[in-house]
Scaffold this motif. Structure first.
Motif, short mmCIF file in Angstrom:
data_model
loop_
_atom_site.label_atom_id
_atom_site.label_comp_id
_atom_site.label_asym_id
_atom_site.label_seq_id
_atom_site.Cartn_x
_atom_site.Cartn_y
_atom_site.Cartn_z
N ALA A 20 62.30 18.81 88.04
CA ALA A 20 63.71 17.94 88.48
C ALA A 20 63.46 17.47 89.90
N THR A 21 62.52 18.24 90.67
CA THR A 21 62.26 17.98 92.06
C THR A 21 61.40 16.61 92.00
N ALA A 22 60.39 16.41 91.33
CA ALA A 22 59.74 15.08 90.94
C ALA A 22 60.56 13.92 90.56
N MET A 23 61.35 14.38 89.75
CA MET A 23 62.34 13.18 89.23
C MET A 23 63.34 12.95 90.50
N GLU A 24 63.79 13.68 91.35
CA GLU A 24 64.72 13.36 92.49
C GLU A 24 63.74 12.55 93.67
N LEU A 25 62.48 13.04 93.64
CA LEU A 25 61.65 12.33 94.69
C LEU A 25 61.26 10.91 94.16
N ALA A 26 61.19 10.74 93.03
CA ALA A 26 60.91 9.11 92.29
C ALA A 26 62.24 8.79 92.51
N ALA A 27 63.41 9.13 92.60
CA ALA A 27 64.58 8.28 92.78
C ALA A 27 64.71 8.11 94.17
N PHE A 45 69.21 5.89 108.69
CA PHE A 45 70.62 5.81 107.76
C PHE A 45 70.11 5.85 106.37
N VAL A 46 69.13 5.41 105.87
CA VAL A 46 68.57 5.54 104.27
C VAL A 46 68.57 7.29 104.03
N ASP A 47 68.05 7.91 105.07
CA ASP A 47 68.00 9.15 104.84
C ASP A 47 69.21 9.98 104.58
N SER A 48 70.20 9.42 105.54
CA SER A 48 71.71 9.99 105.63
C SER A 48 71.94 9.52 104.15
N LEU A 49 72.00 8.50 103.39
CA LEU A 49 72.49 8.15 102.28
C LEU A 49 71.95 8.80 100.95
N LEU A 50 70.69 9.17 101.27
CA LEU A 50 69.81 10.22 100.08
C LEU A 50 70.67 11.44 100.21
N LYS A 51 70.84 11.87 101.54
CA LYS A 51 71.56 13.56 101.53
C LYS A 51 73.12 13.26 100.95
N ASN A 54 73.39 13.37 97.27
CA ASN A 54 73.10 14.77 96.82
C ASN A 54 72.62 15.01 95.35
N GLY A 55 71.50 15.18 95.26
CA GLY A 55 70.91 15.56 93.93
C GLY A 55 70.30 14.24 93.00
N ALA A 56 69.64 14.45 91.92
CA ALA A 56 69.12 13.22 91.24
C ALA A 56 70.39 12.60 90.54
N SER A 57 71.42 13.36 89.96
CA SER A 57 72.53 12.46 89.40
C SER A 57 73.34 11.62 90.42
N GLY A 58 73.46 12.25 91.55
CA GLY A 58 74.40 11.61 92.39
C GLY A 58 73.30 10.08 93.05
N LYS A 59 72.24 10.49 93.01
CA LYS A 59 71.35 9.37 93.48
C LYS A 59 71.53 8.43 92.42
N PHE A 60 71.40 8.50 91.32
CA PHE A 60 71.45 7.46 90.28
C PHE A 60 72.96 6.85 90.13
N ASP A 61 73.91 7.52 90.19
CA ASP A 61 75.19 7.24 90.23
C ASP A 61 75.72 6.32 91.45
N ARG A 62 75.47 7.08 92.50
CA ARG A 62 76.03 6.55 93.88
C ARG A 62 75.18 5.37 94.45
N LEU A 63 73.75 5.47 94.10
CA LEU A 63 72.84 4.80 94.83
C LEU A 63 71.88 3.43 93.81
#
Length: 163
Positions: A20-27, A45-51, A54-63
Motif C-alpha cells: 500500500a505504501t508503494a502504491m501511495e508513493l506511485a500516486a 505547495f505540492v507537498d502540502s497538497l499531498l498531505k 491524506n492517503g492513497a484514496s484521498g490522493k486519487f479522489d482529490r488530486l
C-alpha cells in the motif's frame, strides 16, 4: 526488495502495508508529474497538497482524478484503478489502525493488485517502467513443511562445519 522479504517470511500483514505504501508513493509521483506539466507550483505547495489529500484514496479522489480529467487516456486509467486502490487502502488501514491480520492468500492478491497499480500509474509518465520481481517463490501453506526441512538441513550442515 523489502516487500518480497516480508512476503517470503510470511509476514502477510506487513507485506500488505508495504504494498500500500508503494502504491501511495506511485500516486505521489503521478501527482508531482501532473503539477510539473500543468502548473508552476513550488515543491512546498505540492507537498502540502499531498498531505492534505491524506492517503492513497484521498490522493486519487482529490488530486489524480481531477488533474487527469483533460486527458482521456490518463483519466480512464486512473479511474479504472480506483476501486482496487480503495480496497488495498482499506485493508492497510485495518492492519495499521485496528490491528487486523491477513494471511498469505490475501497478501498475494493485494500485492499483485498494488503492483499493477504502481506500474499503471508510473507508466503514464515513464512508459518503459516495470517493477522488478522480488524472489520468485511466494509463501503458501504448502511451503511450510518444505521450508522447515530446508532450514533443518542448513542447520545440520552449519553444525557439521563447526559454525
Amino acid at each position: 526488495n523489502k516487500l518480497a522479504g516480508l512476503h517470503m517470511r510470511k509476514e502477510a500483514s506487513a507485506a500488505i502495508v508495504r504494498a500500500a505504501t508503494a502504491m501511495e508513493l506511485a500516486a505521489n509521483l503521478a501527482i508531482r508529474k501532473e503539477f510539473e506539466a500543468q502548473r508552476q507550483l513550488t515543491a512546498e505547495f505540492v507537498d502540502s497538497l499531498l498531505k492534505w489529500a491524506n492517503g492513497a484514496s484521498g490522493k486519487f479522489d482529490r488530486l489524480l482524478i481531477p488533474l487527469s480529467k483533460g486527458e482521456e487516456h490518463k483519466y480512464k486509467t486512473i479511474k479504472a484503478l480506483k476501486s482496487s486502490v480503495e480496497e488495498i487502502n482499506n485493508r492497510r488501514n485495518g492492519i495499521v489502525h485496528q490491528g487486523e491480520f491477513s494471511n498469505a492468500s490475501q497478501a498475494n492478491d493485494l500485492i499483485q493488485r498494488a503492483k499493477h497499480i504502481v506500474e499503471s500509474l508510473v507508466q503514464l509518465y515513464e512508459p518503459t517502467f516495470v517493477l522488478k520481481d522480488g524472489k520468485k517463490k511466494r509463501p503458501t501453506d504448502e511451503n511450510d513443511a518444505e521450508d522447515a526441512a530446508k532450514k533443518k538441513k542448513q542447520k545440520k550442515k552449519k553444525k557439521a562445519r563447526g559454525q
